[in-house]
Design a protein around this motif. Structure first.
Motif, mmCIF file in Angstrom:
data_model
loop_
_atom_site.group_PDB
_atom_site.id
_atom_site.type_symbol
_atom_site.label_atom_id
_atom_site.label_comp_id
_atom_site.label_asym_id
_atom_site.label_seq_id
_atom_site.Cartn_x
_atom_site.Cartn_y
_atom_site.Cartn_z
ATOM 1 N N LYS A 254 0.837 -1.201 0.000
ATOM 2 C CA LYS A 254 0.000 0.000 0.000
ATOM 3 C C LYS A 254 0.875 1.256 0.000
ATOM 4 C CE LYS A 254 -3.793 2.103 2.663
ATOM 5 N NZ LYS A 254 -4.195 3.079 1.833
ATOM 6 N N ARG A 255 1.939 1.221 0.797
ATOM 7 C CA ARG A 255 2.850 2.366 0.847
ATOM 8 C C ARG A 255 3.556 2.543 -0.503
ATOM 9 N NH1 ARG A 255 3.740 7.310 1.661
ATOM 10 N NH2 ARG A 255 5.906 7.826 2.087
ATOM 11 N N VAL A 256 3.935 1.456 -1.142
ATOM 12 C CA VAL A 256 4.567 1.542 -2.469
ATOM 13 C C VAL A 256 3.595 2.209 -3.445
ATOM 14 C CG1 VAL A 256 5.389 0.200 -4.451
ATOM 15 C CG2 VAL A 256 6.170 -0.368 -2.143
ATOM 16 N N GLU A 257 2.330 1.824 -3.397
ATOM 17 C CA GLU A 257 1.329 2.444 -4.275
ATOM 18 C C GLU A 257 1.216 3.944 -4.008
ATOM 19 O OE1 GLU A 257 -2.275 0.231 -3.610
ATOM 20 O OE2 GLU A 257 -1.458 -1.578 -4.520
ATOM 21 N N GLU A 258 1.272 4.343 -2.735
ATOM 22 C CA GLU A 258 1.234 5.771 -2.392
ATOM 23 C C GLU A 258 2.445 6.495 -2.964
ATOM 24 O OE1 GLU A 258 1.080 5.711 1.859
ATOM 25 O OE2 GLU A 258 -1.031 5.082 1.914
ATOM 26 N N ILE A 259 3.608 5.859 -2.850
ATOM 27 C CA ILE A 259 4.846 6.459 -3.358
ATOM 28 C C ILE A 259 4.766 6.628 -4.872
ATOM 29 C CG2 ILE A 259 7.306 5.990 -3.734
ATOM 30 C CD1 ILE A 259 7.287 4.732 -0.878
ATOM 31 N N VAL A 260 4.307 5.605 -5.568
ATOM 32 C CA VAL A 260 4.183 5.679 -7.025
ATOM 33 C C VAL A 260 3.244 6.816 -7.406
ATOM 34 C CG1 VAL A 260 3.303 4.472 -9.070
ATOM 35 C CG2 VAL A 260 4.772 3.273 -7.442
ATOM 36 N N SER A 261 2.158 6.951 -6.670
ATOM 37 C CA SER A 261 1.205 8.028 -6.940
ATOM 38 C C SER A 261 1.866 9.400 -6.804
ATOM 39 C CB SER A 261 0.010 7.910 -5.990
ATOM 40 O OG SER A 261 -0.883 8.970 -6.180
ATOM 41 N N HIS A 262 2.650 9.577 -5.736
ATOM 42 C CA HIS A 262 3.361 10.856 -5.537
ATOM 43 C C HIS A 262 4.338 11.111 -6.679
ATOM 44 C CE1 HIS A 262 1.994 12.137 -1.607
ATOM 45 N NE2 HIS A 262 2.214 10.928 -1.106
ATOM 46 N N LEU A 263 5.078 10.076 -7.069
ATOM 47 C CA LEU A 263 6.073 10.248 -8.123
ATOM 48 C C LEU A 263 5.424 10.536 -9.472
ATOM 49 C CD1 LEU A 263 8.598 7.431 -7.127
ATOM 50 C CD2 LEU A 263 8.923 9.908 -6.911
ATOM 51 N N GLU A 264 4.285 9.904 -9.744
ATOM 52 C CA GLU A 264 3.606 10.119 -11.026
ATOM 53 C C GLU A 264 3.033 11.524 -11.149
ATOM 54 O OE1 GLU A 264 2.198 5.642 -12.292
ATOM 55 O OE2 GLU A 264 0.778 6.892 -11.202
ATOM 56 N N LYS A 265 2.671 12.135 -10.040
ATOM 57 C CA LYS A 265 2.131 13.503 -10.090
ATOM 58 C C LYS A 265 3.167 14.488 -10.606
ATOM 59 C CE LYS A 265 -1.309 13.059 -6.470
ATOM 60 N NZ LYS A 265 -1.680 13.452 -5.096
ATOM 61 N N GLY A 266 4.427 14.264 -10.223
ATOM 62 C CA GLY A 266 5.498 15.114 -10.716
ATOM 63 C C GLY A 266 5.551 16.498 -10.099
ATOM 64 N N ASP A 267 4.859 16.701 -8.982
ATOM 65 C CA ASP A 267 4.832 18.029 -8.377
ATOM 66 C C ASP A 267 5.688 18.120 -7.113
ATOM 67 O OD1 ASP A 267 3.284 16.450 -6.756
ATOM 68 O OD2 ASP A 267 1.589 17.819 -6.652
ATOM 69 N N ILE A 268 6.700 17.262 -7.016
ATOM 70 C CA ILE A 268 7.593 17.291 -5.869
ATOM 71 C C ILE A 268 9.010 17.587 -6.343
ATOM 72 C CG2 ILE A 268 6.188 15.776 -4.409
ATOM 73 C CD1 ILE A 268 7.845 13.426 -5.276
ATOM 74 N N THR A 269 9.834 17.983 -5.398
ATOM 75 C CA THR A 269 11.209 18.338 -5.739
ATOM 76 C C THR A 269 12.025 17.093 -6.068
ATOM 77 O OG1 THR A 269 12.029 18.128 -3.470
ATOM 78 C CG2 THR A 269 11.104 20.281 -4.124
ATOM 79 N N LEU A 270 13.160 17.318 -6.657
ATOM 80 C CA LEU A 270 14.067 16.218 -6.991
ATOM 81 C C LEU A 270 14.477 15.484 -5.721
ATOM 82 C CD1 LEU A 270 15.787 14.613 -8.950
ATOM 83 C CD2 LEU A 270 17.555 16.377 -8.721
ATOM 84 N N GLN A 271 14.796 16.214 -4.677
ATOM 85 C CA GLN A 271 15.204 15.592 -3.411
ATOM 86 C C GLN A 271 14.079 14.738 -2.838
ATOM 87 O OE1 GLN A 271 18.282 15.524 -2.163
ATOM 88 N NE2 GLN A 271 17.470 14.067 -0.685
ATOM 89 N N GLU A 272 12.839 15.224 -2.898
ATOM 90 C CA GLU A 272 11.690 14.444 -2.423
ATOM 91 C C GLU A 272 11.508 13.193 -3.286
ATOM 92 O OE1 GLU A 272 8.598 17.697 -0.565
ATOM 93 O OE2 GLU A 272 8.893 17.669 -2.737
ATOM 94 N N SER A 273 11.686 13.351 -4.591
ATOM 95 C CA SER A 273 11.568 12.212 -5.499
ATOM 96 C C SER A 273 12.593 11.143 -5.159
ATOM 97 C CB SER A 273 11.760 12.649 -6.949
ATOM 98 O OG SER A 273 10.726 13.496 -7.364
ATOM 99 N N LEU A 274 13.824 11.544 -4.925
ATOM 100 C CA LEU A 274 14.875 10.589 -4.565
ATOM 101 C C LEU A 274 14.564 9.898 -3.246
ATOM 102 C CD1 LEU A 274 18.061 12.586 -5.594
ATOM 103 C CD2 LEU A 274 17.111 10.557 -6.702
ATOM 104 N N SER A 275 14.064 10.659 -2.298
ATOM 105 C CA SER A 275 13.704 10.090 -1.001
ATOM 106 C C SER A 275 12.590 9.063 -1.151
ATOM 107 C CB SER A 275 13.282 11.212 -0.052
ATOM 108 O OG SER A 275 12.905 10.675 1.194
#
Length: 74
Positions: free
Chosen positions: A13-34
């Motif tokens: 479930k957490r992996v799915e949440e992470i994928v959702s955040h990454l797909e939105k593309g509205d986070i910083t590079l550092q957040e994406s790496l984290s």
């Protein structure tokens, strides 16, 4: 991610949440790496849990009377 180990379902479930955040593309590079690092660690833990489950299943075999019996894993 909390220090306690997550169940397989919680980790997925957490992996799915992470994928959702990454797909939105509205986070910083550092957040994406984290997020990526967290997701990779979670997927590794999920793979380990699946491997352990597979080993348990492989240990179950039919006994002499036809009933399943657990045998030591070699």
């Amino acid at each position: 991610m909390p220090d306690t180990e997550l169940s397989f379902e919680q980790a997925m479930k957490r992996v799915e949440e992470i994928v959702s955040h990454l797909e939105k593309g509205d986070i910083t590079l550092q957040e994406s790496l984290s997020f990526f690092e967290e997701g990779a660690a979670l997927l590794s833990a999920c793979n380990r849990m699946l491997d352990e489950a597979e080993q348990k299943v492989l240990r179950l075999r039919k006994g002499e009377n036809g009933e399943p019996e657990e045998l030591p894993f070699e």
